[in-house]
Motif scaffolding. Structure first.
Motif, PDB file in Angstrom:
ATOM      1  N   PRO A 112      -0.679   0.459   2.717  1.00 35.93           N
ATOM      2  CA  PRO A 112      -1.984   0.247   3.280  1.00 35.93           C
ATOM      3  C   PRO A 112      -2.114  -1.037   4.234  1.00 35.93           C
ATOM      4  CG  PRO A 112      -2.434  -0.418   1.052  1.00 35.93           C
ATOM      5  CD  PRO A 112      -0.925   0.327   1.318  1.00 35.93           C
ATOM      6  N   LEU A 113      -2.676  -1.119   5.212  1.00 34.84           N
ATOM      7  CA  LEU A 113      -2.775  -2.067   6.171  1.00 34.84           C
ATOM      8  C   LEU A 113      -4.068  -3.052   6.430  1.00 34.84           C
ATOM      9  CD1 LEU A 113      -0.527  -0.801   9.128  1.00 34.84           C
ATOM     10  CD2 LEU A 113       0.151  -2.078   7.180  1.00 34.84           C
ATOM     11  N   GLY A 114      -4.957  -2.467   5.406  1.00 37.92           N
ATOM     12  CA  GLY A 114      -6.502  -3.090   5.273  1.00 37.92           C
ATOM     13  C   GLY A 114      -7.357  -2.100   5.462  1.00 37.92           C
ATOM     14  N   GLU A 115      -8.467  -2.517   5.045  1.00 40.24           N
ATOM     15  CA  GLU A 115      -9.799  -1.772   4.704  1.00 40.24           C
ATOM     16  C   GLU A 115     -10.708  -2.306   5.993  1.00 40.24           C
ATOM     17  OE1 GLU A 115     -12.455  -0.188   1.111  1.00 40.24           O
ATOM     18  OE2 GLU A 115     -12.330  -2.210   1.435  1.00 40.24           O
ATOM     19  N   PHE A 116     -10.865  -1.324   6.872  1.00 37.90           N
ATOM     20  CA  PHE A 116     -11.873  -1.775   8.030  1.00 37.90           C
ATOM     21  C   PHE A 116     -13.166  -0.963   8.177  1.00 37.90           C
ATOM     22  CE2 PHE A 116      -7.680  -3.085   8.699  1.00 37.90           C
ATOM     23  CZ  PHE A 116      -7.682  -4.446   9.110  1.00 37.90           C
ATOM     24  N   LEU A 164     -21.972  -8.393  -3.457  1.00 39.64           N
ATOM     25  CA  LEU A 164     -21.417  -7.590  -2.698  1.00 39.64           C
ATOM     26  C   LEU A 164     -20.592  -6.301  -3.222  1.00 39.64           C
ATOM     27  CD1 LEU A 164     -20.339 -10.572  -0.464  1.00 39.64           C
ATOM     28  CD2 LEU A 164     -22.098  -9.082  -0.056  1.00 39.64           C
ATOM     29  N   GLY A 165     -20.551  -6.328  -4.408  1.00 37.59           N
ATOM     30  CA  GLY A 165     -19.760  -5.520  -5.156  1.00 37.59           C
ATOM     31  C   GLY A 165     -18.316  -5.440  -4.887  1.00 37.59           C
ATOM     32  N   TRP A 166     -17.844  -6.967  -4.737  1.00 33.23           N
ATOM     33  CA  TRP A 166     -16.447  -7.053  -4.308  1.00 33.23           C
ATOM     34  C   TRP A 166     -15.791  -7.527  -5.752  1.00 33.23           C
ATOM     35  CZ3 TRP A 166     -16.797 -10.918   0.288  1.00 33.23           C
ATOM     36  CH2 TRP A 166     -17.199 -10.254   1.483  1.00 33.23           C
ATOM     37  N   THR A 167     -14.203  -7.014  -5.662  1.00 34.61           N
ATOM     38  CA  THR A 167     -13.380  -7.761  -6.725  1.00 34.61           C
ATOM     39  C   THR A 167     -12.457  -8.838  -6.285  1.00 34.61           C
ATOM     40  OG1 THR A 167     -11.914  -5.949  -6.234  1.00 34.61           O
ATOM     41  CG2 THR A 167     -13.561  -5.505  -7.940  1.00 34.61           C
ATOM     42  N   TYR A 168     -11.975  -9.564  -7.063  1.00 40.37           N
ATOM     43  CA  TYR A 168     -11.093 -10.528  -6.737  1.00 40.37           C
ATOM     44  C   TYR A 168      -9.936 -11.005  -7.661  1.00 40.37           C
ATOM     45  CZ  TYR A 168     -13.876 -13.719  -9.664  1.00 40.37           C
ATOM     46  OH  TYR A 168     -14.528 -14.231 -10.674  1.00 40.37           O
ATOM     47  N   ALA A 209      -5.304  -4.194   0.404  1.00 42.92           N
ATOM     48  CA  ALA A 209      -5.849  -3.236  -0.430  1.00 42.92           C
ATOM     49  C   ALA A 209      -7.471  -3.426  -0.795  1.00 42.92           C
ATOM     50  CB  ALA A 209      -5.101  -3.320  -2.074  1.00 42.92           C
ATOM     51  N   GLY A 210      -7.866  -4.264   0.537  1.00 39.78           N
ATOM     52  CA  GLY A 210      -9.484  -4.581   0.108  1.00 39.78           C
ATOM     53  C   GLY A 210      -9.879  -5.375  -0.956  1.00 39.78           C
TER      54      GLY A 210
END
Length: 687
Positions: A112-116, A164-168, A209-210
């Motif tokens: 994957p090259l990114g989530e846009f 935001l529902g983000w993971t790190y 990978a987002g």
């Protein structure tokens, strides 16, 4: 650098590599037949030099042949794979356990090259061009914290990511001692995340990978990828090696307040802007970055899609010269015998372009030493800088005051506990997110929601409230109070009228109608339509419009005093401990009545019971023990009877009678007399 398989890594180095491309648009997959080309731009710096604490969204520009309607903010993920069509068994010199290949040998795994997400679009003929950004742009919303301050940067970081529902991942390292003293007012979520990263010597980005990541900069970092001269087309060094030995952090841009650590001139100083900074944060930045260096350059190279912004890379450059061309002294000359010199730099800006093949361009910009030391301002720049100092700026906070085009003048505390908004349509004071005092334009009224407190003052008109607490003296010539009126003490003059409510303290004079009065002293007042209790429960007396009622400790009604208008009587009713009526005393039109429902006892524990006036018995009377002298006229009747008997008796016969018992028959109205032995001695008709 994004992790890839050994097979993928090896095939990227092959000169005959062949890419396979696809894109996931929403839930539909687009293959190479419908993908014209695309480019991806990743950055950690958009200025002319190195920065920390950035949060720059990656950008995707992709061209698709499609007649389908792709919705706004649609998710697009481009993928790259390498074709394995020409792979033979002899060439497959890879560990068997590391291979994950299909028997068809179509290609490597998909990278994957990114989530846009789609932001803008344009159509030319049958080709749509979509401009997309990664999810960092979704953090461009005001940050209204619900935390209690001061608190740690880690807690604030987690609150934003959870919203935001983000993971790190584990790259996010935040010093547990770093704290934020007050709620960040006037900042977006992305700004706050970037400031936290800045305090920890990092910038933030979204990986392929987002996942949210930190790129943490250190002075001792080694390259994660080495490039040979065959891996790039051109490389151009734009400035000498850039090194930092001093850090200056501005924590108040309005007053230019700063912390600094380390030593060095302007060319070796890293400037950082962070409102959450402290001297400890600045010292920590110097400890991490002291001696950090990179080679400023631009490079055009073959595409290596696993590289990410912030990666430290090494590369080779042929710099061989002849002996005649070498002018440096022997001890100062360091040229490898093969003429290849190896450098280290960092990717601050990169662009991947795909159009059948993949190429990339890299940048590591820096400000020249001369520009660092001597900043020459033109006349226009000088005026702009002066204007920046003197003029108020739209959307910029000045000690909590901000002017915007949409809301006008806004004054807000850093912890968001209070805010005021003033414009032609709104005049509002907020408590948190709730309105406290405002002008309601449709109703043409000023409205208040909260506690109104004043040392003194005059209120004219009607003061009306659903509830509230009034302390001090409340004086009014007249008015109607609805809701709860409560005061510790005070003087009320005029008429105080309420449909309901609780009055505490001392009420002097005046007239109070309705409600509940709680106080130790009431003087000179008319209390109308109220209910008065000596206690809320248990032994008490209650007064209400129906009369007095007395209750025992078990809350049973024992005595009532009141009137019965329908029967035209008034009096007392008595009850037993079970609340059942046992009797009553009441006044009729011309008589007084004492009635027992079951029995009636009239007597005295000592002394005598006197019944004055004529006594009429309408029923039988038993248990009487009266002396002859206690019955009016009885002694005379007995004397007359004795005289009559005495004339008929023997002269020698004597009879003494000292006391009698008697019974009375109400039917025949006969009074019978008995001697002490119980023998009847006479019957007297009293009819």
């Amino acid at each position: 650098m994004f992790p890839i398989s050994p097979l993928y890594k090896d095939y990227l180095r092959r000169p005959d590599r062949e890419f396979v491309v696809k894109a996931l648009v929403g839930s539909e997959e687009y293959d190479s037949s419908r993908i014209v080309d695309f480019s991806i731009e990743n950055s950690l710096s958009l200025t002319e030099g190195f920065e920390i604490g950035t949060s720059i969204p990656s950008k995707l520009t992709i061209k698709l042949r499609t007649n389908e309607i792709i919705p706004a903010n649609a998710r697009i993920v481009p993928y790259l794979s390498l074709s394995l069509a020409g792979l033979t068994w002899l060439e497959a010199q890879y560990p068997w356990k590391d291979m994950n290949l299909t028997w068809t040998g179509s290609g490597t795994d998909w990278l994957p090259l990114g989530e846009f997400f789609v932001d803008d679009r344009e159509k030319i003929n049958d080709v749509w061009t979509f401009t997309c950004y990664d999810k960092l742009v979704m953090a461009d919303v005001a940050y209204i914290s619900s935390l209690t301050y001061p608190t740690t940067q880690r807690v604030v970081f987690n609150e934003i990511c959870n919203r935001l529902g983000w993971t790190y991942d584990s790259s996010v390292v935040i010093n547990s001692n770093y704290r934020i003293q007050a709620g960040p007012a006037g900042y977006t979520m992305r700004q706050v995340l970037a400031y936290i990263a800045s305090a920890n010597s990092a910038s933030i980005y979204i990986d392929k990978a987002g996942t949210l990541k930190f790129k943490r900069f250190t002075a001792s970092e080694n390259p994660v990828f080495d490039m040979t001269t065959a891996d790039y087309v051109t490389v151009k060094q734009t400035n000498p090696v850039k090194t930092y030995t001093r850090v200056v952090v501005t924590y108040n841009t309005e007053d230019g307040l700063q912390y600094e650590a380390g030593t060095g001139d302007e060319n070796h100083t890293l400037y950082v802007e962070n409102p959450f900074a402290t001297q400890a944060v600045t010292n920590g930045l110097l400890s991490t970055l002291n001696g950090f260096s990179y080679l400023p350059l631009t490079m055009d190279a073959r595409g290596y899609p696993q590289l990410e912004q912030g990666d430290v890379i090494g590369f080779e450059q042929q710099e061989g010269t002849t002996w005649d061309e070498t002018v440096s002294t022997w001890q100062d000359t360091n040229i490898p015998w093969d003429g290849v010199v190896r450098y280290k730099t960092i990717i601050l800006h990169q662009v991947f372009s795909f159009a059948g093949g993949l190429k990339m361009s890299l940048e590591a910009p820096s400000v020249s030493e001369q520009r660092s030391e001597f900043i020459v301002e033109g006349s226009l720049t000088q005026q702009v800088n002066k204007l920046n100092k003197d003029a108020l700026k739209e959307g910029k906070s000045y000690y909590g005051a901000t002017i915007t085009r949409t809301e006008g003048l806004i004054i807000e505390r850093e912890d968001h506990r209070s805010k005021a908004v003033f414009n032609s349509d709104e005049l509002t004071f907020y408590r948190g997110s709730d309105k406290a005092l405002w002008f309601d334009l449709p109703s043409n009224r000023y409205k208040f929601n909260g506690t109104l407190e004043a040392v003194d003052g005059v209120f004219s008109g009607n003061l009306q409230a659903a509830g509230g607490t009034f302390t001090g003296d409340l004086r009014a010539a007249g008015g109607t109070f609805t809701g709860t009126l409560q005061g510790v003490n005070g003087t009320f003059s005029g008429t105080l009228q309420a449909a309901s409510g609780t009055f505490r303290g001392t009420v002097v004079a005046g007239r109070v109608e309705g409600g509940q009065i709680i106080g130790s002293y009431i003087e000179g007042a008319d209390i109308l339509g109220a209910k008065i209790r000596t206690a809320a429960s248990g032994d008490r007396i209650e007064l209400d419009p129906n009369g007095f009622t007395f209750y025992d400790s078990g809350n049973a009604r024992r005595v009532t005093l009141g009137t019965n208008p329908s029967a035209n009587i008034s009096g007392h009713t008595y009850y037993n401990s079970s609340g059942q009526p046992q009797g009553l005393i009441y006044a009729g039109a011309s008589d007084m009545y004492v009635i027992g429902n079951n029995g009636l006892l009239v007597g005295a524990t000592s002394g005598r019971t006197v019944m004055q006036g004529q006594v009429h018995f309408s029923g039988s009377v038993t248990g009487l023990n009266l002396g002859i002298g206690q019955i009016s006229g009885l002694q005379n009747e007995i004397n007359s009877l004795w005289s009559a008997i005495n004339g008929k008796a023997s002269i020698d016969h004597t009879h003494s009678q000292y006391a009698v018992n008697m019974t009375y028959d109400s039917t025949t109205k006969n009074l019978k007399l008995f001697n002490q032995n119980g023998s009847a001695i006479a019957t007297v008709n009293l009819g």
